[in-house]
Enzyme design. Structure first.
Site, PDB file in Angstrom:
ATOM      1  N   TYR A 155       0.842  -1.206   0.000  1.00 21.41           N
ATOM      2  CA  TYR A 155       0.000   0.000   0.000  1.00 21.41           C
ATOM      3  C   TYR A 155       0.879   1.260   0.000  1.00 21.41           C
ATOM      4  O   TYR A 155       0.710   2.162  -0.824  1.00 21.41           O
ATOM      5  CB  TYR A 155      -0.882  -0.053   1.245  1.00 21.41           C
ATOM      6  CG  TYR A 155      -1.744   1.149   1.496  1.00 21.41           C
ATOM      7  CD1 TYR A 155      -2.853   1.428   0.706  1.00 21.41           C
ATOM      8  CD2 TYR A 155      -1.490   2.005   2.577  1.00 21.41           C
ATOM      9  CE1 TYR A 155      -3.670   2.516   0.968  1.00 21.41           C
ATOM     10  CE2 TYR A 155      -2.299   3.082   2.855  1.00 21.41           C
ATOM     11  CZ  TYR A 155      -3.394   3.339   2.047  1.00 21.41           C
ATOM     12  OH  TYR A 155      -4.198   4.409   2.316  1.00 21.41           O
ATOM     13  N   CYS A 157       3.892   1.643  -0.924  1.00 16.40           N
ATOM     14  CA  CYS A 157       4.669   1.783  -2.154  1.00 16.40           C
ATOM     15  C   CYS A 157       3.786   2.325  -3.284  1.00 16.40           C
ATOM     16  O   CYS A 157       4.195   3.221  -4.032  1.00 16.40           O
ATOM     17  CB  CYS A 157       5.251   0.426  -2.509  1.00 16.40           C
ATOM     18  SG  CYS A 157       6.414   0.498  -3.851  1.00 16.40           S
ATOM     19  N   ARG A 203      -9.233  -1.390  11.220  1.00 15.69           N
ATOM     20  CA  ARG A 203      -8.077  -0.817  11.895  1.00 15.69           C
ATOM     21  C   ARG A 203      -8.278  -0.847  13.413  1.00 15.69           C
ATOM     22  O   ARG A 203      -9.345  -1.196  13.895  1.00 15.69           O
ATOM     23  CB  ARG A 203      -7.818   0.597  11.369  1.00 15.69           C
ATOM     24  CG  ARG A 203      -7.131   0.542  10.024  1.00 15.69           C
ATOM     25  CD  ARG A 203      -7.058   1.894   9.372  1.00 15.69           C
ATOM     26  NE  ARG A 203      -8.366   2.333   8.928  1.00 15.69           N
ATOM     27  CZ  ARG A 203      -8.593   3.491   8.317  1.00 15.69           C
ATOM     28  NH1 ARG A 203      -7.597   4.326   8.115  1.00 15.69           N
ATOM     29  NH2 ARG A 203      -9.809   3.824   7.931  1.00 15.69           N
ATOM     30  N   GLY A 223       2.175  -7.431  21.617  1.00 17.30           N
ATOM     31  CA  GLY A 223       2.246  -6.815  22.947  1.00 17.30           C
ATOM     32  C   GLY A 223       1.805  -5.359  22.997  1.00 17.30           C
ATOM     33  O   GLY A 223       1.589  -4.812  24.075  1.00 17.30           O
TER      34      GLY A 223
END
Ligand code: UGA
Length: 353
Positions: A155, A157, A203, A223
């Site tokens: 994406y 790039c 997202r 984490g």
């Protein structure tokens, strides 16, 4: 309206998350005539005499030609902007971010229309080793993407190549352009909730909302020590509106729009969202967090960046940009909006509003 001197702006992707907020803000300002083009408009609730809604796909014959013919400014916001797709549907991601927009760049160049293109903070890629959390600057920072087998960067790039095409058309063939780089814009109506109004992984904000609504632990990829700077969508669209009102200053420029003051680790974001959810839903048990590996969560080819802090000095200089909304102010508004739209799914699958 005869003699109407308001600027005619077309928003491609006007039904999406950023597009719908931008269209609403432009209409509310009374300073623009707006055409919104998209395939769906579920997120766009505004209706106003100065707004024309055009349901259409920008790849259909004649759609871009008509938009460029009938407007003075084209704001392009369309893309598959979701990291879970970059390594699972990279061909579509590249096509939507590059191929589908090349004709638009050519048309705007030929017809001398101002192209305001939404690129992405992803073009900065991964911070250079040892760069000690330097804010990213539009005209100085190096753009460092990972190897090809790290499909995460497909994406970034594609978006970078389109930026380079726009820049070249501007510098060598007179295209009036502005490139906007949004940094993790969040707000009501962002993405989707898997299983409710979409499939796959949205997202981070919507992933956390999905978990909260379902009473499941919030997944922290590797984490959650990686950091992002989140900007509230109202602050972001105020910046875009200010750009549209200042063509002489903003044409030929690449502009970061983000909020460096809201730099936070993903683990701390999870903590804040749990606290906000708990305050809005007293008595409901809070699910906590769970560590997941990036490979398990996104599949092979994913990659990440540790931090991404915008330098907004240029935006401040050009348009007086000063984002105001802190996380503690925006998160209750956003979480409440998700609760109102989706209700809370109980562990038995029932939905209460
Ligand atoms: C994404 C897009 O790739 C960019 O195009 C876009 O410009 C940017 O968001 C943005 O919203 O402006 P990224 O910040 O990595 O990039 O997207 P998120 O999916 O929101 O992830 C943020 C971080 O949270 C990542 O490190 C991810 O691994 C982590 N994450 C995500 C979790 O820890 N848990 C989750 O459930 C989801």
């Amino acid at each position: 309206m005869p003699g109407d001197s308001r600027q005619k702006v077309c928003v491609l992707g006007g039904g999406g998350f950023l597009g719908s907020h931008l269209v609403t803000s432009l209409c509310d300002s009374g300073k623009f005539r707006v055409q919104a083009i998209d395939t769906t408009f579920d997120k766009l609730t505004v209706s106003a005499p100065q707004l024309t809604i055009t349901p259409a796909d920008i790849t259909s014959a004649g759609v871009l030609e008509e938009a460029v013919e009938n407007n003075q400014v084209i704001v392009s916001t369309t893309a598959l902007c979701n990291p879970s797709l970059y390594n699972t549907r990279p061909v579509e991601v590249i096509r939507e971010s590059y191929d589908h927009l090349v004709p638009l760049v050519e048309l705007c160049t030929r017809r001398n229309r101002w192209l305001v293109h939404f690129s992405t903070c992803e073009v900065y890629g991964q911070p250079l080793p040892g760069s000690s959390r330097q804010p990213l600057r539009e005209d100085e920072s190096r753009l460092l993407l990972g190897p090809i087998n790290r499909e995460r960067w497909s994406y970034a790039c594609a978006k970078q190549l389109l930026e380079r095409l726009i820049w070249a058309q501007g510098r060598h063939h007179g295209l009036p352009f502005t490139i906007v780089r949004p940094f993790n814009v969040i707000g009501p109506r962002m993405d989707f909730i898997p299983g409710r109004d979409g499939e796959g992984l949205p997202r981070v904000l919507a992933c956390f909302m999905k978990a909260l609504l379902a009473g499941e632990p919030l997944p922290l990829v590797n984490g959650g020590n990686q950091r992002r700077s989140f900007i509230y969508v109202d602050d972001f669209v105020a910046g875009v509106r200010a750009i549209l009102l200042r063509p002489a200053r903003c044409q030929g420029e690449i502009i970061n729009l983000g909020h460096p003051g809201n730099d936070i680790s993903i683990a701390d974001l999870a903590g804040k969202m749990l606290a906000v959810f708990g305050a809005l839903q007293p008595g409901r048990p809070l699910p906590g967090v769970i560590r997941v590996s990036a490979e398990d969560f996104y599949g092979p080819g994913y990659d990440d960046c540790d931090y991404r802090i915008p330098d907004i000095g240029k935006a401040e200089r050009l348009i007086g940009f000063r984002p105001r909304t802190g996380l503690d102010e925006m998160l209750p508004v956003i979480v409440r909006d998700y609760l109102e739209r989706y209700g809370t799914a109980t562990p038995t699958g029932e939905v209460s509003r």
